[in-house]
Design an enzyme around this catalytic site. Structure first.
Site, PDB file in Angstrom:
ATOM      1  N   GLU A  81      21.653   3.171 -20.092  1.00  0.00           N
ATOM      2  CA  GLU A  81      20.731   4.244 -19.759  1.00  0.00           C
ATOM      3  C   GLU A  81      19.534   3.686 -18.987  1.00  0.00           C
ATOM      4  OE1 GLU A  81      19.065   5.829 -23.337  1.00  0.00           O
ATOM      5  OE2 GLU A  81      17.579   7.049 -22.284  1.00  0.00           O
ATOM      6  N   ASP A 140      19.186   4.055 -25.633  1.00  0.00           N
ATOM      7  CA  ASP A 140      18.080   3.837 -26.562  1.00  0.00           C
ATOM      8  C   ASP A 140      18.348   4.490 -27.903  1.00  0.00           C
ATOM      9  OD1 ASP A 140      16.611   2.358 -24.823  1.00  0.00           O
ATOM     10  OD2 ASP A 140      15.580   4.100 -23.956  1.00  0.00           O
ATOM     11  N   ASP A 196      16.927   6.517 -29.630  1.00  0.00           N
ATOM     12  CA  ASP A 196      16.069   7.684 -29.856  1.00  0.00           C
ATOM     13  C   ASP A 196      16.856   8.951 -29.535  1.00  0.00           C
ATOM     14  OD1 ASP A 196      16.312   7.734 -27.138  1.00  0.00           O
ATOM     15  OD2 ASP A 196      14.216   7.202 -26.716  1.00  0.00           O
TER      16      ASP A 196
END
Ligand code: 1YM
Length: 682
Positions: free
Chosen positions: A467, A544, A546
C-alpha cells in the site's frame, strides 16, 4: 401424438420386483423426503394420467388437495386395466404393487411417458399411509385399497370388488403420504399449481382442474409468509403477508381454491407468459413437425434483453440440464442466422460469423420433444442424452425455420440486429482482455511499477502488494531482489463487487496484478485462469495495520475471490503482519524488539520498567526504514505471514458480503480474527 392402437392387456405387464426397496430408500425414487419429494408423489400419479392423454384417451384431469391431507388425482381415460393378470390377481393390483410394472416396458405398448417409466403409481402406493384406487370401466366402478403398499381389500377369484355402476371411464387415485417416511406431509400448492400450469402449456388439448380443499391449518405456513422450503417464518407478519393469509382463510371458508388450467395456444401461450412485461422485438415464432423417431415442437420470441432463456422438455419432462434436443436446435439455429446474415449482406465476406450465443441474445424459447425411450443423464437425470434427438431437432428446425424466415425477412433482420448488439459487446470485451493478458511469463506491467525479482522459478518467488508509494519504495530497497517482487498500489483499489467487468479490466492496479501474476483470470465470458502459469508461490498483501489497510486487504481479497479463487483455494494468498511497536532496550547493545499488537505491548510494559527501553509506534509501513521493514515484514526467517484460507465457496461469498459491507468494524475484525486461525508461516 399418434393414437396408441395397441390395447393394454394384463399379460403385457413385466413384473420385476416388490415395493420394499422403495420404503427403504425413498430418496432414490422420488428425490427426497422433504416437500419436494412429497409434491413429487402428485406428479407421479399426474404423469400417468397425462400418459393416458398422450395415448389419446383422456381429455380432463382433476387434482384435489383434500382437507384430510391426502391428494386425489382423477382422469377420464380408459381406466386402469382390471382383468386377471397371469399372476392370478387383477392387473390393477399388479400395477400398484410391483416396481417396473407397466405396459411402457413392452415395446408394443410403447409410450412416450414422463414419470418414472410406469413405476410411478406403485412408488406412490409404497410411500402412502393409505391409498384408494377407483377404476371406472366396463360400466362398473371397481375399488381397491392399500396401506403402505400392502393391499387391504379382499379379492374374489383375484378380481376387484365392484362398488357401483359407471356411465363413464377413468381412474381415480387417492393417497395420503406416510408421515413415517416424509419429514413434511403438507403439500405445497404453489409448486403443484405451477407444475399443473406447465403441463397444460405442454398439452394444449388437456384440461386440468385443481382444487385446494384444505382448511387454513392444513396450508403450509411457508406459503403465506416465508420463502423457504422449511416452513419456517423467514420474516415478520407485515401487512402484505397478513392480507395473504386472510385471503387463504377466505378461500378455505368458501370451499377452497379452484383453478382450471387449459392452454389451447400451448407453447405460444407459454412463451408469451415467460416474456410478460418485457418489450418484444419479434413476433412469437412457432413450429412443429416430426423427424426420425421424434416429434419436435418449438416456440420462441426475442425481447429487449441480453440473456437467453431456453426451456427444454422431453416427453413432458423438464430437462433442467439441457441435452441433445437443445444442442440440435442451437447448432442449426446458429447456422441459419449466419446464412441469412450473409445473404442479406449484413455480414460481409471479411466478417467472422456470429457465435451461437450472439444469435440467441434476447431469445426466450421453449423446445418440447416427444421421443421414444429417451436416455437421461446428468446429476439430476434431467439432461437428454439420446444422440438422434439432436439430428431430429436440427432437421425440423432447419426446414421449418427456413420456410418461416424466407417469408418473414423483417423478423430475421430484427433477430440479426440482436446478434449484432451481442457481437459488438463480445468483441469489445475480447479486445479488452487481449490487451490485458500477458503474452509471456514475467512480462512487465504497463506502467512500470512492478519491481520484478530476478529468479524465474515460481516456487521460490514472492510478490508483495504494498500500500502506497513510500512503503513501496522502502520495500523495494529492503527486499531480497532475487526472489521478492514488489508491486506498489496507490490508495484503494476498485471494489469489484460493485463494478462492471469492463471497469474492472480497465482499472490500472487490477491490470497490473493480472499481468504480473501471469495466470489469467476467470469471470464472465469464459475461464482463462491457469494456475500452472502463476509466477509467484506467495502473493502477500502488505498493508498498514489500520482501518484503511484492512479495507485495502478486503478489496484485494474480494478481487482474488471473484477473479482468481483458485489462488485462495491453493493457499497462495497471504497477509503480512507488520508490527505496531518497536522497543529498543537501553544500555547494553541489544537488538530492537517488535511488538505486533497492544496486547503484546501491555505484556512487555508489565514485565519491564519504562525507564529501561525506548518505545516507538509505527504509524504505517511508510514510516519504517528499510532495515526495520526487512527485519519485521520481509525476511522469511523472521516475518509473520498469515495464510488466507476459505473453507468453501458458499462461506466465502457470505464473507465477501460481510467484508464488503458498509461497517468497517466487522470487516477489520474478520480479517484479523480469521488470519489468526490460519496457518502461520513463520
Ligand atoms: C390418476 C392416474 O393411472 N390412468 C391410467 C393408467 C393406465 C391406463 C389408463 C391404461 C393404459 C393402457 C391400457 C395401455 C395405465 N397405467 C399403467 C402403469 N391415472 C392413471 N389410465 N389401458 C389403460 O398402456 O395400453 C398401466 S395401464 F403401469 F403405467 F401404471
Amino acid at each position: 401424438m399418434t393414437k396408441n392402437t395397441q390395447n393394454y392387456n394384463a399379460d403385457s405387464i413385466t413384473v420385476l420386483e416388490g415395493l420394499e426397496p422403495v420404503r427403504k430408500r425413498p430418496g432414490m425414487y422420488i428425490g427426497g423426503v422433504g416437500t419436494k419429494g412429497l409434491n413429487h408423489l402428485v406428479y407421479e400419479i399426474l404423469d400417468n394420467a397425462v400418459d393416458e392423454h398422450l395415448a389419446g384417451y383422456c381429455s380432463e384431469v382433476w387434482v384435489t388437495l383434500e382437507n384430510d391431507g391426502s391428494c386425489t388425482v382423477e382422469d377420464n381415460g380408459r381406466g386402469l386395466p382390471v382383468d386377471l393378470h397371469q399372476k392370478g390377481v387383477s392387473a390393477e393390483r399388479v400395477i400398484m404393487t410391483t416396481l417396473h410394472a407397466g405396459g411402457k416396458f413392452d415395446d408394443k405398448a410403447y409410450k412416450t411417458s414422463g414419470g418414472l417409466h410406469g413405476v410411478g403409481s406403485s412408488v406412490v402406493n409404497a410411500l402412502s399411509k393409505s391409498m384408494t384406487v377407483e377404476v371406472a370401466r366396463n360400466g362398473k366402478i371397481y375399488r381397491d385399497s392399500y396401506s403402505r403398499g400392502i393391499p387391504v381389500t379382499e379379492l374374489k377369484n383375484g378380481l376387484l370388488p365392484v362398488v357401483g355402476k359407471a356411465d363413464h371411464t377413468g381412474t381415480k387415485i387417492n393417497f395420503l403420504p406416510d408421515d413415517e417416511i416424509f419429514e413434511k406431509t403438507v403439500f405445497k400448492s404453489e409448486w403443484i399449481k405451477s407444475r399443473l400450469h406447465e403441463t397444460a402449456y405442454l398439452n394444449p388439448e388437456l384440461t386440468i382442474h385443481f382444487s385446494d380443499l384444505r382448511e387454513l391449518n392444513q396450508q403450509p405456513k411457508a406459503e403465506s409468509f416465508s420463502l423457504g422450503d422449511d416452513g419456517q417464518l423467514s420474516f415478520g407478519l407485515d401487512t402484505e403477508s397478513l392480507s395473504r393469509s386472510e385471503e387463504i382463510t377466505e378461500k378455505a371458508r368458501t370451499g377452497g381454491e379452484q383453478i382450471t388450467y387449459h392452454e389451447p395456444e400451448g407453447l405460444k401461450a407459454y412463451v408469451a407468459e415467460l416474456n410478460k412485461g418485457q418489450n418484444a422485438v419479434t413476433p412469437i415464432i412457432y413450429f412443429k413437425d416430426t423427424a426420425g423417431d421424434s416429434e419436435v415442437e418449438c416456440c420462441f420470441q426475442y425481447v429487449d434483453a441480453f440473456e437467453e432463456n431456453i426451456h427444454g422438455f422431453c416427453n413432458n419432462i423438464f430437462t433442467q440440464e439441457g441435452g441433445t434436443h437443445i444442442t440440435g436446435f442451437k447448432t442449426k439455429y446458429t447456422q441459419l442466422i449466419n446464412t441469412y446474415a450473409r445473404q442479406l449482406g449484413i455480414l460481409k465476406e471479411k466478417d467472422t460469423n456470429f457465435t451461437g450465443a450472439d444469435t440467441r441474445n434476447g431469445m426466450t424459447c421453449v423446445i418440447a420433444i416427444k421421443y421414444r425411450d429417451p436416455i437421461f443423464e446428468g446429476q439430476t437425470k434431467t439432461k437428454l442424452a439420446s444422440a438422434e434427438a439432436a439430428q431430429d431437432v436440427a432437421m425440423v428446425t432447419g426446414e421449418k425455420l427456413e420456410h418461416y424466415f424466407d417469408r418473414n425477412v423483417e423478423t430475421v433482420k430484427s433477430i440479426i440486429s440482436c446478434a449484432e448488439k451481442s457481437a459488438k459487446i463480445r468483441k469489445a470485451e475480447e479486445k479488452a482482455k487481449t490487451n490485458l493478458l500477458s503474452k509471456s511469463r514475467f512480462s512487465f506491467d504497463s506502467n512500470g511499477k512492478l519491481k520484478a525479482c530476478t529468479s524465474k522459478d515460481p516456487s521460490r518467488c514472492e510478490i508483495f502488494i504494498v500500500e502506497g508509494d513510500s512503503a513501496g519504495g522502502s520495500a523495494g530497497t529492503a527486499r531480497n531482489r532475487e526472489f521478492q517482487a514488489i508491486l506498489p498500489i496507490r490508495g484503494k483499489i476498485l471494489n469489484v463487487e460493485k463494478a462492471t467487468i469492463d471497469k474492472v479490466l480497465a482499472n490500472a492496479e487490477i491490470k497490473t496484478m493480472i499481468n504480473s501474476f501471469g495466470c489469467g483470470f476467470s469471470e464472465g465470458y469464459g475461464n482463462d485462469f491457469d494456475i500452472t502459469k502463476l509466477n509467484y508461490d506467495k502473493i502477500i498483501l502488505m498493508t498498514d495495520a489500520d482501518v484503511d489497510g484492512s479495507h485495502i486487504d478486503t478489496l484485494l481479497l474480494t478481487f482474488f475471490y471473484r477473479f482468481m479463487p483458485e489462488l485462495i483455494y491453493n493457499g497462495h494468498i497471504y497477509v503480512s503482519m507488520p508490527p505496531l511497536y518497536q522497543v529498543t532496550p537501553k544500555g547494553k547493545k541489544k537488538d530492537p524488539i517488535y511488538l505486533y499488537d497492544d496486547r503484546e505491548l501491555k505484556k512487555y510494559q508489565k514485565d519491564h520498567e519504562s525507564s529501561t527501553y525506548e518505545l516507538k509506534r509505527f504509524k504505517g509501513l511508510g514510516e519504517m526504514d528499510p532495515p526495520d521493514l526487512w527485519a519485521t515484514t520481509l525476511d522469511p526467517e523472521r516475518r509473520v505471514l498469515k495464510r488466507v484460507e476459505i473453507e468453501d465457496a458458499r462461506l466465502a461469498s457470505e464473507v465477501t458480503e460481510l467484508l464488503m459491507g458498509s461497517e468497517v468494524g466487522p470487516r477489520r475484525e474478520f480479517i484479523y480474527s480469521h488470519a489468526d486461525e490460519a496457518d502461520l508461516d513463520i
